[in-house]
Motif scaffolding. Structure first.
Motif, PDB file in Angstrom:
ATOM      1  N   LYS A 115       2.400   8.045  -6.090  1.00 20.55           N
ATOM      2  CA  LYS A 115       3.511   7.388  -5.402  1.00 20.55           C
ATOM      3  C   LYS A 115       4.430   8.413  -4.740  1.00 20.55           C
ATOM      4  CE  LYS A 115       3.504   3.270  -8.329  1.00 20.55           C
ATOM      5  NZ  LYS A 115       4.213   2.518  -9.416  1.00 20.55           N
TER       6      LYS A 115
ATOM      7  N   LEU B 274       2.577   9.855  -1.615  1.00 23.64           N
ATOM      8  CA  LEU B 274       2.549   8.872  -0.535  1.00 23.64           C
ATOM      9  C   LEU B 274       3.916   8.751   0.131  1.00 23.64           C
ATOM     10  CD1 LEU B 274       0.391   6.169  -2.329  1.00 23.64           C
ATOM     11  CD2 LEU B 274      -0.210   7.254  -0.157  1.00 23.64           C
ATOM     12  N   THR B 275       4.959   8.687  -0.671  1.00 24.49           N
ATOM     13  CA  THR B 275       6.315   8.586  -0.128  1.00 24.49           C
ATOM     14  C   THR B 275       6.674   9.831   0.681  1.00 24.49           C
ATOM     15  OG1 THR B 275       7.021   7.184  -1.975  1.00 24.49           O
ATOM     16  CG2 THR B 275       8.745   8.312  -0.719  1.00 24.49           C
TER      17      THR B 275
ATOM     18  N   LEU C  56       4.774   0.713   0.500  1.00 20.78           N
ATOM     19  CA  LEU C  56       3.415   1.052   0.082  1.00 20.78           C
ATOM     20  C   LEU C  56       2.746  -0.144  -0.576  1.00 20.78           C
ATOM     21  CD1 LEU C  56       4.187   4.451  -1.692  1.00 20.78           C
ATOM     22  CD2 LEU C  56       3.449   4.136   0.684  1.00 20.78           C
TER      23      LEU C  56
ATOM     24  N   LYS D  92      -1.587  -1.173  -1.801  1.00 19.44           N
ATOM     25  CA  LYS D  92      -3.020  -0.954  -1.656  1.00 19.44           C
ATOM     26  C   LYS D  92      -3.641  -2.212  -1.064  1.00 19.44           C
ATOM     27  CE  LYS D  92      -5.092   1.942  -4.197  1.00 19.44           C
ATOM     28  NZ  LYS D  92      -5.745   2.739  -5.269  1.00 19.44           N
TER      29      LYS D  92
ATOM     30  N   THR E 132       4.322  -1.503   6.330  1.00 10.87           N
ATOM     31  CA  THR E 132       3.600  -1.373   5.062  1.00 10.87           C
ATOM     32  C   THR E 132       2.388  -0.491   5.306  1.00 10.87           C
ATOM     33  OG1 THR E 132       4.271  -3.582   4.341  1.00 10.87           O
ATOM     34  CG2 THR E 132       2.391  -2.585   3.211  1.00 10.87           C
TER      35      THR E 132
ATOM     36  N   ALA F 157      -1.753   2.278   0.524  1.00 11.11           N
ATOM     37  CA  ALA F 157      -1.669   3.382  -0.432  1.00 11.11           C
ATOM     38  C   ALA F 157      -2.984   4.138  -0.562  1.00 11.11           C
ATOM     39  CB  ALA F 157      -1.236   2.862  -1.805  1.00 11.11           C
TER      40      ALA F 157
END
Length: 255
Positions: A146, A149-150, A176, A178, A194, A197
């Protein structure tokens, strides 16, 4: 006393038809010669200690075409990204298109809030108080993903928002999730994007394409010629990047 279980391993290289196959040979009590290939493309052989090397390598040669075909197929796939039960040394994870091997380092003096994961060129290193604590490893790994990704998506968003076409737009919030059907979604009226992920497994240039694609929808909501002209203005090679993303086996459907 019962019979002892014995085995030992050696690494060898077989040269055949101007190709080299590196394989790991494990000598143990097995009836047949066994061959398997791991997702990283490494070849593993197990055979009884009585089987001569020449016989083993002849076995590899007989399976040479199948080995090469399988290795090439695996090279086009991302390393299995999900750790569901536990994480062990030498497990493989694909981070931003690079295959990293897991390293677990234990330090009983580390406070829980100082446990961490660091990524380098070759390794994904876990610094843990207890390397046997599967639940903690999975929790830490989830937090790491997380965070990555951020960090990456916010940087890409900042970069694209600074481009002349997008400077006057309200900077979108990045969320995020999936997803299996798409890589990104532009929520035009709500001013947020969006991002999938699962893009954590893809090279950064492909993530950049997805972010630009979704940003362009704030100007042109549909996939018109004008929309693709906006994408091409800042990314002339967008078709190449999209093709690469389409070939990424994680994704079942195209955007």
């Amino acid at each position: 006393m019962g019979g002892k279980v014995w085995y030992f391993k050696i690494m060898s290289i077989l040269k055949y038809n101007n190709n080299e196959i590196e394989y790991s040979l494990t000598r143990k009590k097995v009836k047949n010669i066994n061959l398997r290939i791991k997702p990283d493309g490494k070849v593993y052989i197990s055979a009884d200690k009585k089987v001569p090397i020449a016989v083993i390598e002849n076995f590899i040669v007989k399976n040479f075409n199948s080995i090469i075909k399988f290795k090439n197929t695996m090279a086009m796939r991302p390393i299995t990204p999900e750790f569901t039960d536990d994480i062990a040394n030498n497990d493989l994870f694909c981070l931003w298109g690079k295959t990293l091997a897991v390293q677990l380092i234990e330090d009983k003096t580390i406070p829980k809030n100082c446990e961490k994961i660091e990524a380098s060129e070759k390794f994904l290193t876990f610094y843990l108080k207890d390397v046997e604590n599967s639940k903690r490893k999975l929790q830490l790994f989830d937090e790491f993903q997380k965070s990555e990704l951020t960090r990456v998506f916010e940087a890409l968003s900042e970069s694209i928002h600074s481009l002349p076409r997008f400077q006057n737009l309200k900077k979108p919030v990045i969320k995020l999730r999936k997803m299996k059907a798409c890589w990104g979604i532009c929520h035009h009226q709500s001013a947020y994007i969006t991002m999938n992920a699962a893009l954590i497994y893809a090279p950064l240039e492909l993530c950049e394409y997805v972010m630009l694609h979704e940003y362009s929808h704030f100007i042109e909501p549909n996939h018109s010629k004008r929309f693709y002209a906006i994408v091409a203005e800042y990314m002339p090679d967008w078709k190449i990047r999209k093709t690469k993303l389409n070939s990424h086996s994680y994704f079942n459907e195209k955007n």
